[in-house]
Design a protein around this motif. Structure first.
Motif, PDB file in Angstrom:
ATOM      1  N   LYS A   5     -42.639   1.767  -7.471  1.00 13.49           N
ATOM      2  CA  LYS A   5     -44.023   1.748  -7.958  1.00 13.49           C
ATOM      3  C   LYS A   5     -44.161   2.415  -9.318  1.00 13.49           C
ATOM      4  O   LYS A   5     -45.265   2.602  -9.822  1.00 13.49           O
ATOM      5  CB  LYS A   5     -44.956   2.442  -6.951  1.00 13.49           C
ATOM      6  N   GLY A   6     -43.031   2.827  -9.912  1.00 12.87           N
ATOM      7  CA  GLY A   6     -43.059   3.408 -11.251  1.00 12.87           C
ATOM      8  C   GLY A   6     -43.305   4.906 -11.295  1.00 12.87           C
ATOM      9  O   GLY A   6     -43.539   5.461 -12.361  1.00 12.87           O
ATOM     10  N   VAL A   7     -43.245   5.580 -10.145  1.00 16.62           N
ATOM     11  CA  VAL A   7     -43.433   7.030 -10.113  1.00 16.62           C
ATOM     12  C   VAL A   7     -42.116   7.689 -10.529  1.00 16.62           C
ATOM     13  O   VAL A   7     -41.039   7.337 -10.026  1.00 16.62           O
ATOM     14  CB  VAL A   7     -43.852   7.496  -8.698  1.00 16.62           C
ATOM     15  N   ARG A   8     -42.201   8.623 -11.470  1.00 14.66           N
ATOM     16  CA  ARG A   8     -41.013   9.330 -11.935  1.00 14.66           C
ATOM     17  C   ARG A   8     -40.398  10.141 -10.796  1.00 14.66           C
ATOM     18  O   ARG A   8     -41.095  10.615  -9.905  1.00 14.66           O
ATOM     19  CB  ARG A   8     -41.369  10.246 -13.102  1.00 14.66           C
ATOM     20  N   ALA A   9     -39.083  10.315 -10.843  1.00 11.67           N
ATOM     21  CA  ALA A   9     -38.358  10.991  -9.760  1.00 11.67           C
ATOM     22  C   ALA A   9     -38.876  12.412  -9.521  1.00 11.67           C
ATOM     23  O   ALA A   9     -39.057  12.825  -8.382  1.00 11.67           O
ATOM     24  CB  ALA A   9     -36.867  11.016 -10.074  1.00 11.67           C
ATOM     25  N   GLY A  10     -39.117  13.162 -10.597  1.00 13.90           N
ATOM     26  CA  GLY A  10     -39.612  14.530 -10.450  1.00 13.90           C
ATOM     27  C   GLY A  10     -40.971  14.581  -9.758  1.00 13.90           C
ATOM     28  O   GLY A  10     -41.214  15.437  -8.905  1.00 13.90           O
ATOM     29  N   GLN A  11     -41.844  13.662 -10.113  1.00  6.95           N
ATOM     30  CA  GLN A  11     -43.170  13.600  -9.475  1.00  6.95           C
ATOM     31  C   GLN A  11     -43.042  13.208  -8.006  1.00  6.95           C
ATOM     32  O   GLN A  11     -43.747  13.742  -7.157  1.00  6.95           O
ATOM     33  CB  GLN A  11     -44.070  12.596 -10.203  1.00  6.95           C
ATOM     34  N   ALA A  12     -42.144  12.268  -7.718  1.00  2.00           N
ATOM     35  CA  ALA A  12     -41.951  11.826  -6.333  1.00  2.00           C
ATOM     36  C   ALA A  12     -41.430  12.973  -5.463  1.00  2.00           C
ATOM     37  O   ALA A  12     -41.887  13.168  -4.334  1.00  2.00           O
ATOM     38  CB  ALA A  12     -40.989  10.645  -6.294  1.00  2.00           C
ATOM     39  N   VAL A  13     -40.487  13.742  -5.998  1.00  2.59           N
ATOM     40  CA  VAL A  13     -39.962  14.892  -5.260  1.00  2.59           C
ATOM     41  C   VAL A  13     -41.067  15.921  -5.048  1.00  2.59           C
ATOM     42  O   VAL A  13     -41.225  16.465  -3.947  1.00  2.59           O
ATOM     43  CB  VAL A  13     -38.754  15.515  -6.003  1.00  2.59           C
ATOM     44  N   LEU A  14     -41.858  16.187  -6.077  1.00  4.59           N
ATOM     45  CA  LEU A  14     -42.957  17.140  -5.968  1.00  4.59           C
ATOM     46  C   LEU A  14     -43.941  16.716  -4.882  1.00  4.59           C
ATOM     47  O   LEU A  14     -44.333  17.523  -4.032  1.00  4.59           O
ATOM     48  CB  LEU A  14     -43.681  17.266  -7.312  1.00  4.59           C
ATOM     49  N   ILE A  15     -44.334  15.458  -4.884  1.00  2.40           N
ATOM     50  CA  ILE A  15     -45.285  14.947  -3.892  1.00  2.40           C
ATOM     51  C   ILE A  15     -44.721  15.123  -2.484  1.00  2.40           C
ATOM     52  O   ILE A  15     -45.411  15.615  -1.581  1.00  2.40           O
ATOM     53  CB  ILE A  15     -45.602  13.460  -4.178  1.00  2.40           C
ATOM     54  N   SER A  16     -43.462  14.754  -2.277  1.00  2.00           N
ATOM     55  CA  SER A  16     -42.854  14.863  -0.951  1.00  2.00           C
ATOM     56  C   SER A  16     -42.704  16.311  -0.502  1.00  2.00           C
ATOM     57  O   SER A  16     -42.944  16.635   0.659  1.00  2.00           O
ATOM     58  CB  SER A  16     -41.493  14.175  -0.939  1.00  2.00           C
TER      59      SER A  16
END
Length: 185
Positions: free
Chosen positions: A130-141
């Protein structure tokens, strides 16, 4: 010989090579579905049919309906939580996408139990799609995991306090559990 540049001919997949990949994928999905159905059917096949029917007939439909409704609401609440955390982190995905991501990643967690890593990996993959950057995805999780674990811990502490307040624990058990809690903190 073709008039196309060599690089274009080398990089373009031939129609014949595209079919086996799709066929292989369909075969893998079919095998996974067959295995999943087999895992659901085998316990029923090897159980005592009369006892199984007795248990099934004793299930109250109201209780089962309530459990299903609460399960759906739980997934929707978790999806909304992910969406809120992502929005706070600057990533805006529609609620429907979060429901899909939540269902798929939690299903992966339930089917392949590796301390939550399988669901985490699936969530990372889906968010990257979905185009979410890896760092943001890790933060969200990680924020969602922290909130979930904090909530679970609160329920454990409240449950323990309820057992102690209502005197449901024998004195020896109370001392033993208290000692373990003190050592873990």
């Amino acid at each position: 010989m073709s008039n196309e540049p060599t690089s274009k001919r080398l990089l373009a997949p031939s129609p014949a090579s595209a079919e086996p990949a799709g066929g292989t994928r369909r075969a893998l999905v079919g095998a996974a579905l067959a295995g999943g159905v087999a895992l659901l059917v085998l316990p029923v096949a090897f159980s005592d049919g009369r006892k199984l029917l007795e248990v099934v007939s004793s299930v109250r439909i109201e209780g089962l309906t309530a459990a299903v409704i609460l399960t759906v609401l739980s997934y929707l609440a978790m999806s909304r939580s992910y969406q809120g955390i992502a929005c706070a982190a600057g990533e805006d995905l529609p609620f429907r996408q979060w429901v899909r991501i939540t269902l798929v990643s939690n299903t992966a967690n339930y089917l392949v139990t590796t301390a939550g890593l399988s669901g985490f990996a699936v969530r990372m993959y889906l968010l990257s799609q979905k185009g979410v950057r890896a760092g943001q995805a890790v933060l969200i999780s990680l924020v969602q995991t922290f909130l979930t674990n904090l909530t679970l811990l609160a329920f454990i502490v409240l449950g323990f306090a309820t057992l102690v307040a209502r005197h449901y624990l024998p004195e020896g058990t109370l001392v033993g559990v208290s000692a373990v809690l003190v050592m873990l903190t």
